[in-house]
Design an enzyme around this catalytic site. Sequence first.
Site, PDB file in Angstrom:
ATOM      1  N   LYS A 155       0.591  -0.150  -2.940  1.00  0.00           N
ATOM      2  CA  LYS A 155       1.313   1.786  -2.652  1.00  0.00           C
ATOM      3  C   LYS A 155      -0.798   1.948  -1.710  1.00  0.00           C
ATOM      4  CE  LYS A 155       1.028   6.199  -3.286  1.00  0.00           C
ATOM      5  NZ  LYS A 155       1.457   6.142  -1.964  1.00  0.00           N
ATOM      6  N   ASN A 164      -7.634  -9.375  -8.059  1.00  0.00           N
ATOM      7  CA  ASN A 164      -7.111  -9.046  -7.185  1.00  0.00           C
ATOM      8  C   ASN A 164      -8.571  -9.150  -5.631  1.00  0.00           C
ATOM      9  OD1 ASN A 164      -5.956  -6.405  -5.440  1.00  0.00           O
ATOM     10  ND2 ASN A 164      -7.204  -4.814  -6.224  1.00  0.00           N
ATOM     11  N   GLY A 165      -8.203  -9.058  -4.669  1.00  0.00           N
ATOM     12  CA  GLY A 165      -9.053  -9.610  -3.511  1.00  0.00           C
ATOM     13  C   GLY A 165      -8.698 -10.550  -2.959  1.00  0.00           C
ATOM     14  N   GLU A 192       9.312   2.167   5.490  1.00  0.00           N
ATOM     15  CA  GLU A 192       8.853   1.679   4.451  1.00  0.00           C
ATOM     16  C   GLU A 192      10.055   1.944   3.620  1.00  0.00           C
ATOM     17  OE1 GLU A 192       4.796   3.719   3.509  1.00  0.00           O
ATOM     18  OE2 GLU A 192       6.385   4.891   4.252  1.00  0.00           O
ATOM     19  N   TRP A 195       0.966  -9.045  -5.727  1.00  0.00           N
ATOM     20  CA  TRP A 195       1.194  -9.044  -4.150  1.00  0.00           C
ATOM     21  C   TRP A 195       0.849 -10.058  -3.203  1.00  0.00           C
ATOM     22  CZ3 TRP A 195      -0.756  -6.651   0.849  1.00  0.00           C
ATOM     23  CH2 TRP A 195      -0.185  -6.550   1.544  1.00  0.00           C
ATOM     24  N   ARG A 215       0.794  -0.676  -7.000  1.00  0.00           N
ATOM     25  CA  ARG A 215      -0.160  -2.147  -6.460  1.00  0.00           C
ATOM     26  C   ARG A 215       0.713  -2.861  -6.175  1.00  0.00           C
ATOM     27  NH1 ARG A 215      -5.667  -0.063  -7.261  1.00  0.00           N
ATOM     28  NH2 ARG A 215      -5.913  -1.924  -7.165  1.00  0.00           N
ATOM     29  N   GLU A 224       5.745   9.776  11.662  1.00  0.00           N
ATOM     30  CA  GLU A 224       5.976   9.935  10.276  1.00  0.00           C
ATOM     31  C   GLU A 224       7.012   9.086   9.733  1.00  0.00           C
ATOM     32  OE1 GLU A 224       4.765  10.108   6.080  1.00  0.00           O
ATOM     33  OE2 GLU A 224       3.532   8.886   8.165  1.00  0.00           O
ATOM     34  N   HIS A 227      10.530   8.235  31.272  1.00  0.00           N
ATOM     35  CA  HIS A 227       9.414   6.741  31.479  1.00  0.00           C
ATOM     36  C   HIS A 227       9.567   5.176  30.946  1.00  0.00           C
ATOM     37  CE1 HIS A 227       7.643  10.577  33.486  1.00  0.00           C
ATOM     38  NE2 HIS A 227       7.093  11.194  32.237  1.00  0.00           N
ATOM     39  N   LYS A 240       8.342   6.070   7.366  1.00  0.00           N
ATOM     40  CA  LYS A 240       9.340   6.262   5.759  1.00  0.00           C
ATOM     41  C   LYS A 240      11.030   5.338   5.997  1.00  0.00           C
ATOM     42  CE  LYS A 240       6.571   8.020   5.138  1.00  0.00           C
ATOM     43  NZ  LYS A 240       5.537   7.884   4.245  1.00  0.00           N
ATOM     44  N   CYS A 262      -2.774  -6.001  -6.060  1.00  0.00           N
ATOM     45  CA  CYS A 262      -2.523  -7.009  -7.030  1.00  0.00           C
ATOM     46  C   CYS A 262      -3.472  -5.327  -8.496  1.00  0.00           C
ATOM     47  CB  CYS A 262      -3.226  -8.116  -8.022  1.00  0.00           C
ATOM     48  SG  CYS A 262      -3.177  -9.817  -6.787  1.00  0.00           S
TER      49      CYS A 262
HETATM   50  C1  BG6 Z   1      -0.151   1.762   2.647  1.00  0.00           C
HETATM   51  C2  BG6 Z   1       0.871   2.943   2.173  1.00  0.00           C
HETATM   52  O1  BG6 Z   1      -0.239   0.958   1.792  1.00  0.00           O
HETATM   53  O2  BG6 Z   1      -1.302   3.032   2.756  1.00  0.00           O
HETATM   54  C3  BG6 Z   1       1.075   3.935   2.963  1.00  0.00           C
HETATM   55  O3  BG6 Z   1       2.283   2.510   1.462  1.00  0.00           O
HETATM   56  C4  BG6 Z   1      -0.075   4.893   2.552  1.00  0.00           C
HETATM   57  O4  BG6 Z   1       2.124   5.048   1.957  1.00  0.00           O
HETATM   58  C5  BG6 Z   1      -1.226   3.709   3.337  1.00  0.00           C
HETATM   59  O5  BG6 Z   1       0.096   5.881   3.693  1.00  0.00           O
HETATM   60  C6  BG6 Z   1      -2.596   4.500   3.606  1.00  0.00           C
HETATM   61  O6  BG6 Z   1      -3.126   4.505   2.172  1.00  0.00           O
HETATM   62  P1  BG6 Z   1      -4.146   5.230   2.056  1.00  0.00           P
HETATM   63  O7  BG6 Z   1      -3.938   5.563   0.652  1.00  0.00           O
HETATM   64  O8  BG6 Z   1      -5.195   5.312   2.300  1.00  0.00           O
HETATM   65  O9  BG6 Z   1      -3.694   6.760   2.253  1.00  0.00           O
END
Ligand code: BG6
Length: 586
Positions: free
Chosen positions: A581, A100-101, A470, A74, A27, A463, A486, A467, A2
């Site tokens: 994030k 937050n937590g 996500e 969140w 966040r 990666e 395989h 994307k 959050c």
């Molecule tokens: C996720 C993000 O919460 O955390 C990703 O959505 C990110 O984009 C991952 O790669 C790791 O975050 P960080 O800040 O430790 O690189």
Amino acid sequence: MCSIIAYAGQRVAAPMLVQGLKRMEYRGYDSVGLATISNKHILVKKGVGKVEEVNKSLGLEKMNGSVGIGHTRWATHGGVTDTNAHPHQNCKNDIAIVHNGIIDNYSELKKSLIARGHKFRSETDSEVIAHLLGDFLHKKYDIKKAMINITKKLKGTYAFVAVFDDGTVAGARFDEPLIVGISKDGYFVSSDVLGFIEHTDKAIFLDNDEFVILNDNGHAIFNFDGSKVKKQVTQIAWELADAEKGRFAHYTLKEINEQKHTIINALFSKDSKLDEFCDVVAGAKRVVLTGSGSSYNAALIAKQLFSKYAGIHCEAVISSEFQYASGLLDKDSVLIAISQSGETADLLQAVKIAKASEARILSIVNTPTSSLARTSDLFLGINCGPEIGVAATKSFTAQLALIYRITDILSGQKLCPNKSDVERAIGKVLNDTKNIANIAEKIKYIGNIYILGRGLHFPVAIEGALKLKELVYVHAEGLPAGELKHGPLALMDENTTVIMLNPDDETYSDTLSNVHEIKARGASVIGVSNVNSNKYDNWIKIPKAKDILYPILEVIPLQLLAYHTALKRESNPDYPRHLAKSVTVK
Ligand code: BG6
């Protein structure tokens, strides 16, 4: 996770709190709320939705008072409802809190509070904080004492801020970020400097086991045992403009386009600590890399590069798996922790475990004031500016670029990329948007997609798949192309779409045979390469370049493809559902 924000000063709090929450919305963004004080009365407004929507429907910005707190949620405990949105209050409504937590022992605390007559309104773990504070103050109205007592009771991770009807604001931090902003007309308390970057660049970063009290006497910071702490004021490097979208429709698109600068900055970084960092790596008996999400994918590339060009063999361990990998480190080992935010809980726990085995902690981080940077023995910044889009883009390529720089030093300058070549190549891939938007139109409704590559292209495939997960919410899988026969070949038929990472380097011919095998089963193939092939149904051209640069040049089109496909499916690329994030809870 959050976002938390508070203000106490001479100005009207609500408009600044709302603006601050908008900046930190990456966040967590499922519900929003504010509490402000005027005439010794706490007014709370909160609701489900994004800051803009709830502000419009409830008029958050119009709330009176020069003291207030705010929150974007969140959800972890309790559904996404108006009642579970923060702030939460105690029974007498003379306290409001935002948190937050995760409070691990909230249910036993809640039980004992209910037994003492408290009435709970939400399903959250956070609400216990308001009732506990109320309980302590009921006995004796001493906010400092109440903060000392509550931090003894709470178990878990938390950053919380409470506002009291006498206008006092108090906040505490344990394993979640909390920062005090000092402006000329008042104080802010926030989860992130972006919360108050518009008003001041002077900040105090609270460490674990510290709390702050803001009242008419100004600010005071204490350890959880009540002893006063003298703290340094830090000048924040980031500018407000860095946190604006500018001419771009989304932060994600802005950050993808910033890569023409951010990659160069990291690739030719002049960080004075680089040599020392490399000496520690070269001198270590064992090197372990760790990270989460995109940062873990960067660790996988570092593992290959250190081994191939510098003869340094290392492990790459996903941070959330680190606790199960015992005996990995000792005093002659080095842990390299990679993180954009420097606040990811799984990664900070891995660092704690490594520290317990006396390993040295090196880190590669974007936020120089983050918990990771401050707990590391040595850190290098990727310096790509604030990254707001939830999916990592410029931070990933800046991590790669800095890893190239480190590998170059460790290998005695075996890589040495040419600056203008790199600039030209990145410019070319960033301009291929029309072709990529057309391909996005074709793939916008597919259910499954596989991205294949060999060698350094395999982590890039992972990666790229991340994307698409996500931003497009599609089942996407990154696979080592050599593993096709395989098992995964069984998935290939006329309904399957495959993205093949196949530039003309040492992997080219083997990967092209894989393309043939896949085409033979009727699947459609999108080739990402500097060389076209009549086997590709669609071709994403990348410029011819030094082999070492292909991972950077091929991931940018994958970022753009995910972005454009998300637009085609009308989802917001900046705030993908259910994500945040950086996840500061385990
Ligand atoms: C996720 C993000 O919460 O955390 C990703 O959505 C990110 O984009 C991952 O790669 C790791 O975050 P960080 O800040 O430790 O690189």
